[in-house]
Design an enzyme around this catalytic site. Structure first.
Site, mmCIF file in Angstrom:
data_model
loop_
_atom_site.group_PDB
_atom_site.id
_atom_site.type_symbol
_atom_site.label_atom_id
_atom_site.label_comp_id
_atom_site.label_asym_id
_atom_site.label_seq_id
_atom_site.Cartn_x
_atom_site.Cartn_y
_atom_site.Cartn_z
ATOM 1 N N ASP A 201 -6.793 -7.528 -0.848
ATOM 2 C CA ASP A 201 -6.978 -6.518 0.196
ATOM 3 C C ASP A 201 -8.314 -6.726 0.879
ATOM 4 O O ASP A 201 -8.765 -7.876 1.002
ATOM 5 C CB ASP A 201 -6.873 -5.114 -0.445
ATOM 6 C CG ASP A 201 -6.268 -4.084 0.488
ATOM 7 O OD1 ASP A 201 -6.935 -3.702 1.457
ATOM 8 O OD2 ASP A 201 -5.130 -3.657 0.245
ATOM 9 N N ASP B 267 -14.633 -13.315 -2.118
ATOM 10 C CA ASP B 267 -14.329 -12.941 -0.737
ATOM 11 C C ASP B 267 -13.837 -14.212 -0.046
ATOM 12 O O ASP B 267 -14.600 -15.158 0.153
ATOM 13 C CB ASP B 267 -15.585 -12.407 -0.052
ATOM 14 C CG ASP B 267 -15.357 -12.006 1.402
ATOM 15 O OD1 ASP B 267 -14.263 -12.286 1.937
ATOM 16 O OD2 ASP B 267 -16.268 -11.422 2.011
ATOM 17 N N HIS C 270 -9.872 0.208 2.643
ATOM 18 C CA HIS C 270 -8.450 0.150 2.319
ATOM 19 C C HIS C 270 -8.228 -0.358 0.899
ATOM 20 O O HIS C 270 -7.412 0.182 0.142
ATOM 21 C CB HIS C 270 -7.734 -0.766 3.324
ATOM 22 C CG HIS C 270 -6.239 -0.744 3.219
ATOM 23 N ND1 HIS C 270 -5.540 -1.601 2.408
ATOM 24 C CD2 HIS C 270 -5.311 0.050 3.824
ATOM 25 C CE1 HIS C 270 -4.246 -1.352 2.512
ATOM 26 N NE2 HIS C 270 -4.075 -0.360 3.366
ATOM 27 N N ASN D 233 5.077 -0.906 8.585
ATOM 28 C CA ASN D 233 5.061 0.447 9.157
ATOM 29 C C ASN D 233 5.582 0.538 10.584
ATOM 30 O O ASN D 233 5.252 1.480 11.301
ATOM 31 C CB ASN D 233 3.625 0.995 9.143
ATOM 32 C CG ASN D 233 3.172 1.369 7.750
ATOM 33 O OD1 ASN D 233 3.969 1.423 6.820
ATOM 34 N ND2 ASN D 233 1.881 1.602 7.598
ATOM 35 N N ALA E 99 5.942 -9.448 2.131
ATOM 36 C CA ALA E 99 7.054 -8.711 1.520
ATOM 37 C C ALA E 99 8.366 -9.484 1.564
ATOM 38 O O ALA E 99 9.202 -9.350 0.672
ATOM 39 C CB ALA E 99 7.219 -7.355 2.206
ATOM 40 N N TYR F 1 8.933 -12.722 1.363
ATOM 41 C CA TYR F 1 9.062 -13.949 0.590
ATOM 42 C C TYR F 1 9.978 -13.710 -0.615
ATOM 43 O O TYR F 1 9.921 -12.654 -1.256
ATOM 44 C CB TYR F 1 7.699 -14.432 0.093
ATOM 45 C CG TYR F 1 6.787 -14.948 1.170
ATOM 46 C CD1 TYR F 1 7.187 -15.980 2.014
ATOM 47 C CD2 TYR F 1 5.515 -14.410 1.350
ATOM 48 C CE1 TYR F 1 6.343 -16.457 3.013
ATOM 49 C CE2 TYR F 1 4.664 -14.874 2.338
ATOM 50 C CZ TYR F 1 5.088 -15.893 3.166
ATOM 51 O OH TYR F 1 4.255 -16.364 4.163
ATOM 52 N N SER G 85 1.678 0.965 2.506
ATOM 53 C CA SER G 85 0.624 0.406 1.657
ATOM 54 C C SER G 85 0.522 1.183 0.354
ATOM 55 O O SER G 85 0.489 0.602 -0.739
ATOM 56 C CB SER G 85 -0.723 0.464 2.383
ATOM 57 O OG SER G 85 -0.850 -0.549 3.331
#
Length: 379
Positions: free
Chosen positions: A65, A84, A96, A203, A215, A217, A267
């Site tokens: 994220d 990172d 988030h 969304n 999502a 895959y 999410s």
């Protein structure tokens, strides 16, 4: 990714949640109690009952994220900081990702941890890997080349550093709407290594309703959103690959160093299902990603009449039912009786002498029978 978290209210005065610094008359403990009271998903997913079997002990959930702020009181001691991979060291950071981590493994705070956000798997650990920038970050538009394939690299890093579950509340990476070969290969690598992958479905269900990656895959548990009535929200993407749906409206999460936010989005729903996967992996460490997904899909409520729909997937995720299905699926193979008179080893051994003698007599008798039959045929 932050684009899949739709802010409703930051101060959320409608439900009595406000930043701790908003008033001298409002303590952080009061805010924390209000935050816990606003977690309607705890009852909807039957988490108090599920926690009698598992709280996620020993499970590691990688949160791919925007980064996780491990200083939030509800996440202290729960977070391991990973790399990172965005190539953008500066800029907005961790809003988030912190929200999603709190839904997965938030531990609450205060007396007996009765305040603040508690996650679906409050005893699990979070491995934070930053793979994307916040939605409002100006650097997002001009993200440096260092962020190329950040999601694929993040998946591989998570697997190589012990993640049991990989939570991806995002729709980005190298190709948000088309997917990419590197990401798909990383997904396959993770599944082959035994990791469970969970991602938000998207969304834009009431507009473009696009196919959303990661999502979409194969092997990834794609999660949509329902409201308090357990009805699918209008914004939740509807796709044939949808696995399950989970609470995704008016969700209270950790925010910043010591505050909370209430938001809508798939999410949040995905993070909660990642938490259920952690509960299962804690109770059944060797269970395959396929069986974990099967347990989650079979352990649902409000199941579609034909078993699956593009809106609900296999139904509304339920932590208690999913754990029960996992128990049913993870049945050890029958064990053969042991060789000796030890506890649990079966009956004592039989002497081999009589057995061998009996076999010799049987073979001799069968041979004589065959010779007689052959002789009769020659006549």
């Amino acid at each position: 990714m932050s684009r899949l978290l739709v802010p409703v209210l930051v101060a959320a005065l409608v439900v009595g949640i406000a930043p701790a610094s908003a008033s001298d008359d409002v303590s952080f403990d009061d805010v924390g109690e209000a935050a816990r009271a606003g977690q309607w998903q705890l009852a909807a997913m039957r988490l108090p009952e599920a926690w009698r079997s598992s709280k996620g002990e020993g499970a590691v959930v990688a949160v791919l994220d925007t980064g996780v702020n491990c200083c939030h009181p509800d996440l202290r001691g729960a977070v391991v900081q990973g790399p990172d991979l965005t190539g953008a060291a500066k800029g907005l950071w961790g809003w988030h990702g912190t929200a999603m981590a709190s839904l997965i493994a938030g531990r609450g705070h205060g007396d007996e941890r009765k305040g603040g956000v508690i996650g679906v798997a409050p005893a699990a650990r979070v491995l934070s890997i930053r793979v994307t920038l916040e939605n409002g970050d100006p650097l997002r538009v001009q993200q440096r080349s260092g962020g190329h394939d950040a999601l694929a690299r993040g998946i591989r890093y998570a697997v190589d550093h012990g993640a049991d579950v990989i939570s991806m509340s995002l729709g980005g990476g190298s190709g948000a709407w088309e997917g990419s070969a590197s990401e798909e290969e990383a997904v396959k690598y993770a599944i082959d290594k035994g990791a469970v992958l969970v991602a938000s479905s998207g969304n834009d269900g009431e507009s473009a309703n696009r196919k959303n990656f990661p999502a979409a895959y194969p092997g990834v548990i794609a999660v949509g959103a329902v409201d308090r009535s357990l009805d699918v929200t209008r914004f939740s993407n509807r796709q044939d690959y949808l696995s399950v749906v989970a609470p995704g409206t008016e969700i209270v999460t950790a925010d910043g160093d010591d505050s909370y936010v209430m938001s809508d989005g798939t999410s949040s729903a995905a993070a909660m299902v990642a938490g259920i996967a952690a509960l299962i992996k804690s109770a059944h460490p060797d269970m395959s990603p396929y069986d974990v997904r099967t347990a989650i899909e079979l352990g649902t409520r409000k199941r579609p009449a034909n078993g699956h729909s593009a809106a609900y997937g296999h139904g509304v995720a339920d932590a208690l039912l999913a754990l029960r299905e996992a128990d049913r699926l993870d049945v050890p193979a029958p064990r053969l009786a042991g060789p000796g008179p030890y506890p649990g080893d079966g009956p004592p051994p039989v002497s081999r002498g009589p057995v061998v003698a009996g076999m010799v007599v049987l073979v001799a008798a069968m041979s004589a029978h065959v010779l007689v039959r052959h002789r009769k045929r020659r006549r």
